[in-house]
Design a protein around this motif. Structure first.
Motif, PDB file in Angstrom:
ATOM      1  N   LEU A  55       0.813  -1.224   0.000  1.00  0.00           N
ATOM      2  CA  LEU A  55       0.000   0.000   0.000  1.00  0.00           C
ATOM      3  C   LEU A  55       0.837   1.261   0.000  1.00  0.00           C
ATOM      4  O   LEU A  55       0.445   2.270  -0.577  1.00  0.00           O
ATOM      5  N   ASP A  62      -1.254   4.206  -1.196  1.00  0.00           N
ATOM      6  CA  ASP A  62      -2.494   3.955  -0.475  1.00  0.00           C
ATOM      7  C   ASP A  62      -3.335   2.935  -1.247  1.00  0.00           C
ATOM      8  O   ASP A  62      -2.822   1.928  -1.664  1.00  0.00           O
ATOM      9  N   TRP A  63      -4.599   3.206  -1.429  1.00  0.00           N
ATOM     10  CA  TRP A  63      -5.480   2.247  -2.101  1.00  0.00           C
ATOM     11  C   TRP A  63      -5.581   2.521  -3.598  1.00  0.00           C
ATOM     12  O   TRP A  63      -6.351   1.864  -4.294  1.00  0.00           O
ATOM     13  N   VAL A  82      -3.218  -7.567  -0.007  1.00  0.00           N
ATOM     14  CA  VAL A  82      -2.478  -6.373   0.373  1.00  0.00           C
ATOM     15  C   VAL A  82      -1.408  -6.733   1.393  1.00  0.00           C
ATOM     16  O   VAL A  82      -1.669  -7.477   2.341  1.00  0.00           O
ATOM     17  N   SER A  84       1.146  -4.754   3.970  1.00  0.00           N
ATOM     18  CA  SER A  84       1.379  -3.409   4.490  1.00  0.00           C
ATOM     19  C   SER A  84       1.722  -3.430   5.965  1.00  0.00           C
ATOM     20  O   SER A  84       1.239  -4.284   6.712  1.00  0.00           O
TER      21      SER A  84
END
Length: 122
Positions: A55, A62-63, A82, A84
């Motif tokens: 991420l 981020d997204w 993901v 992170s």
């Protein structure tokens, strides 16, 4: 052969994860950024069985990468896990899993096997 795409800007994390997955028998493609990953996915005629995405990256962080992946019709069906160090308040829909850093490789391999099947023999 099942292929996994790793999207990670940290060379060491990307490399260690790739080595682990290759030792398990998977084919691994690596991308240093979301842009690089999208270029690969758009040009490749073979979809990965799983996308692992960090991420916190300098470009499309981020997204953003996950959102863009979800906007591409062909890529939409691909499972995204993901990776992170940050714990998200809310993950967007369509994320198949979340693995905190430092990476728990047993957890990661469990997700890989779920979405890609067991590693090919020999």
């Amino acid at each position: 052969m099942p292929t996994i795409l790793i999207i990670e800007d940290d060379t060491e994390i990307r490399g260690i994860t790739a080595v682990l997955l290759r030792r398990e028998g998977y084919i691994v493609e690596e991308a240093r950024s979301g842009d690089e990953a999208l270029t690969y996915l758009r040009r490749s005629d073979r979809d990965p069985c799983l996308i692992l995405v960090d991420l916190m990256m300098p470009i499309l962080g981020d997204w953003d990468v996950v959102d863009i992946l979800r906007d591409e019709d062909r890529i939409l069906a691909l499972p995204v896990v993901v990776l992170s160090a940050a714990h998200p308040d809310k993950a967007p829909s369509g994320v198949a899993g979340f693995v905190r850093k430092p990476i728990d490789f047993d957890l990661l391999l469990g997700l890989v096997r779920r979405y890609c099947g067991p590693a090919p023999a020999g």
